[in-house]
Scaffold this active site. Structure first.
Site, PDB file in Angstrom:
ATOM      1  N   HIS A 472     102.489  82.188  41.067  1.00  0.00           N
ATOM      2  CA  HIS A 472     103.039  81.091  41.863  1.00  0.00           C
ATOM      3  C   HIS A 472     102.679  79.738  41.241  1.00  0.00           C
ATOM      4  O   HIS A 472     103.557  78.919  40.948  1.00  0.00           O
ATOM      5  CB  HIS A 472     102.497  81.180  43.294  1.00  0.00           C
ATOM      6  N   GLU A 473     101.386  79.528  41.032  1.00  0.00           N
ATOM      7  CA  GLU A 473     100.953  78.234  40.496  1.00  0.00           C
ATOM      8  C   GLU A 473     101.469  78.043  39.075  1.00  0.00           C
ATOM      9  O   GLU A 473     101.752  76.925  38.647  1.00  0.00           O
ATOM     10  CB  GLU A 473      99.430  78.104  40.559  1.00  0.00           C
ATOM     11  N   HIS A 476     104.831  76.506  39.215  1.00  0.00           N
ATOM     12  CA  HIS A 476     104.739  75.046  39.331  1.00  0.00           C
ATOM     13  C   HIS A 476     104.439  74.435  37.965  1.00  0.00           C
ATOM     14  O   HIS A 476     105.002  73.406  37.589  1.00  0.00           O
ATOM     15  CB  HIS A 476     103.611  74.646  40.284  1.00  0.00           C
ATOM     16  N   HIS A 479     107.413  74.152  35.877  1.00  0.00           N
ATOM     17  CA  HIS A 479     108.292  73.089  36.369  1.00  0.00           C
ATOM     18  C   HIS A 479     107.876  71.754  35.733  1.00  0.00           C
ATOM     19  O   HIS A 479     108.721  70.905  35.422  1.00  0.00           O
ATOM     20  CB  HIS A 479     108.165  73.019  37.902  1.00  0.00           C
TER      21      HIS A 479
HETATM   22 ZN    ZN Z   1     103.258  76.135  45.690  1.00  0.00          ZN
END
Ligand code: ZN
Length: 682
Positions: A472-473, A476, A479
């Protein structure tokens, strides 16, 4: 008075990739650096405002984008350290600097003369021969200034600045209270009876936590970090100790030495006052106006579509847990401190999966490599360890990120283990953002986790959830790392809250791709890949306990929305309001909110997720629907789908309105169906 010229925060950074020279930076460098950088930025902005030349894009908007370089750098270092490696000195500076920064930003955003320039450029934007990125940037500036109140009269503007400054102080005080309650609590275990049921990995981590606190051999410490308390609640056979730990966990900030009720009340009142000054009905309406969801009604619609089937599922789950408890001779109703314990047993019974059986397959280093591998398959990225890059703590690791042609794309820091100087949770953040304005500047991104550190000489093992958090991280992080825009304020994760979780939640899907598990989920002792049977059971088990997970999450999201739509009632007594809100929606007795409001840092220690906690679910609608694009293409790494994903989502920052970005990727708007299916609620 210190010599400003000798301050490492203000000097040119000569380290590789111009990363901060951590070893030279001491807490006392921050106050003078902030002072100098704030003054410099204010002078730059004043010069933009006061220039004789009439307003145009370059002399105003682009000039604003270029300003404040040293301030951004100092803010980046300071707030990363205050989250990941703090100390009392940094905390003291944080309390002082937070209101100053807020005052500084308010003064700029409430400057009528500056706003007049922006408004003129905004009015003429379509006929000025600008690129679509430049037009988008102007619109963002105009919106940012009007949402701050730049168009209001002088008295109202002054009041808004006061409110912003006070809110910043309250946010800092709130999170420091939570941290104090967290670090102030330890459950010390001693002797066989106290550790009954606990698996090896937890005993070892608890022994290490005890040693860190100078306790003796044979003593163990459970802390309120999620990586300690959650497995304890899952495995401890001692109902009395589970209850004690659970109560401490859920009462953080509520009636403790660091009570947050007064801070919450004042925060809610001030947010509401500001929303009304700006012409909105309430804070929720104000907050949602600049999101993909756009209105509280849209959020409420989504949450109620999910809430009903989730509660029905949770009730069925509770009945199954109660039957299991009765079979073991425990006749009490399932309490919130029982749920994880019996759910773990039910998981073992129904899915024959034990955390302790799964964990050896999720070695931290392998999961990091898995995340890198997926990024290589989808986007052609390569990751090279760099031991020569300065880090802020010996546990932190650094990688250079390269594209398929070997061009530098950025630097990635991974900071994986829990420690006392780190706040709880997991997050991605940046020391430097991406931009192509004037020169190509690549980002420095960090992932911070709170995994339990392994015992000496043993590999770090993750739960499946931990592994998912890492993915998940890392989503990010990508991104930020893939961002390819001209202007810094449109770069990377500078998108609306209900869109920013799409790249991260979507990335979690690749952890479950069979080929990835097969290659990277290999046993720590035997080196053998996870057997296909276990992989399948893991996939089936994904829907297990989803009633519980959805209910605890949605309850927090609903209370957040409710509090911010009815600030007066909520401020009168936030704890009572929370209770009433839960009773209105029919909260099951056996489940506690994922984050009770007195320690709900997402919504009270800043405004990132206030009236915005729903955004994880909103993004989950997007991520389920987005991954379906790969499923439909028949290949989880389909190059064409990956290319569109890159162009419209991961590399695109805030170039487009979120709806347009999504439509660019998927050719249509998202549908809620794949989410209900994914959670087994359809
Ligand atoms: Zn998040």
């Amino acid at each position: 008075m210190q010599d400003v010229a000798a301050n490492p925060l203000l000097a040119t950074w000569e380290s590789p990739f111009a990363v901060p020279p951590f070893a030279q930076i001491a807490p006392e460098h921050f106050p003078p650096a902030f002072e100098a950088a704030l003054g410099e930025h204010r002078a730059e902005v004043d010069a933009i405002r006061d220039q004789a030349t009439g307003p145009d894009f370059d002399n105003t908007i682009a000039a604003m984008e270029r300003a404040g370089e040293r301030l951004k750098r100092t803010v980046g270092v300071f707030f990363n350290l205050s989250g990941a490696h703090t100390n009392p000195e940094i905390q003291k500076i944080e309390r002082e600097i937070a209101p100053k920064l807020s005052r500084h930003s308010s003064a700029i955003h409430l400057d009528p003369k500056l706003f007049a320039r922006i408004a003129a450029i905004f009015e003429a934007r379509e006929s000025a021969g600008l690129t679509s990125e430049q037009i988008r940037l102007i619109e963002r500036y105009h919106l940012g200034f009007t949402r701050a109140g730049a168009h209001l009269g002088e008295a109202e503007r002054a009041r808004l600045a006061e409110i912003a400054q006070r809110l910043a102080e309250l946010g800092t005080a709130f999170s420091q209270n939570v941290l104090a309650d967290e670090s102030g609590f330890t459950l010390v275990l001693e002797g066989e009876a106290d550790i009954a049921g606990l698996p090896d990995f937890l005993i070892k981590a608890a022994a290490r936590a005890a040693r860190d606190r100078d306790l003796g051999e044979g003593q163990y410490v459970i802390t309120l970090a999620r990586s300690s308390i959650e497995p304890f609640l899952q495995f401890s056979e001692r109902r009395d100790l589970r209850e004690k730990a659970f109560r401490a966990w859920t009462m953080r900030g509520d009636g403790t030495a660091h009570d947050n009720a007064a801070i919450m009340s004042e925060t809610l009142r001030l947010r509401d006052e500001r929303a009304k000054l700006l012409g909105y009905a309430d804070y929720a309406a104000y907050k949602l106006d600049d999101t993909m969801a756009k209105t509280p009604q849209a959020v409420s619609d989504l949450l109620s579509r999910v809430w009903k089937p989730a509660v029905a599922r949770a009730d069925a789950e509770r009945d199954a847990l109660a039957a299991l408890a009765r079979a073991e001779g425990a006749n009490d109703a399932i309490a919130p401190w029982d749920w994880r314990y019996y759910a773990e047993k039910e998981r073992q019974r129904a899915h024959a999966l034990e955390e302790a059986e799964i964990k050896p397959y999720f070695q931290l280093d392998n999961i990091i490599q898995a995340a890198f591998h997926v990024a290589q398959r989808l986007f052609g990225l390569q990751f090279t360890p760099r031991d020569d890059v300065p880090v802020y703590h010996p546990d932190v690791r650094a990688w250079e990120v390269l594209d398929a042609q070997g061009a530098h794309m950025g630097l990635f820091y991974g900071d994986y283990f829990a420690r006392a100087s780190k706040r709880s949770g997991a997050w991605a953040s940046s020391y430097r953002g991406q931009r192509n304005l004037d020169e190509r500047v690549r980002p420095i991104i960090v992932n911070v986790m709170n995994f339990s550190a392994p015992a000496e000489g043993e590999p770090a093992l993750l739960s499946f959830d931990d592994a998912r958090t890492l993915f998940h991280e890392f989503g990010h992080a990508l991104h930020g790392l893939l961002s390819d825009v001209t202007y810094p304020s449109l770069a990377g994760t500078n998108v609306s809250r209900d869109f920013v979780e799409l790249p991260s939640q979507l990335y979690e899907h690749w952890l479950e791709v069979p080929e990835i598990l097969e290659r990277f989920a290999v046993h720590a002792q035997t080196g053998k890949p996870m057997p296909a049977g276990l992989r399948e059971r893991l996939a089936q088990a994904r829907n297990f306990n989803q009633g519980f997970a959805t209910v605890e999450y949605c309850a927090s999201a609903l209370v957040d929305l409710d509090m911010h739509a009815h600030a007066e009632d909520a401020a009168a007594d936030p704890i009572a309001f929370e209770r009433a809100a839960l009773s209105r929606i029919g909260m099951p007795d056996a489940i506690e909110m994922r984050h009770r409001s007195p320690h709900f840092a997402h919504i009270f220690s800043g405004e990132g997720y206030s009236a915005g906690y729903y955004s994880y679910l909103w993004s989950e609608v997007l991520d389920a629907d987005a991954f379906a694009a790969f499923t439909e293409a028949g290949d989880p790494f389909d190059p064409q789908v990956a290319q569109r994903l890159h162009d419209f989502i991961y590399a695109a920052g805030n170039l487009r309105d979120p709806e347009d970005a999504y439509r660019g990727f998927r050719d249509r708007l998202p549908d809620v169906g794949p989410l209900l299916e994914k959670r087994g609620l359809a």
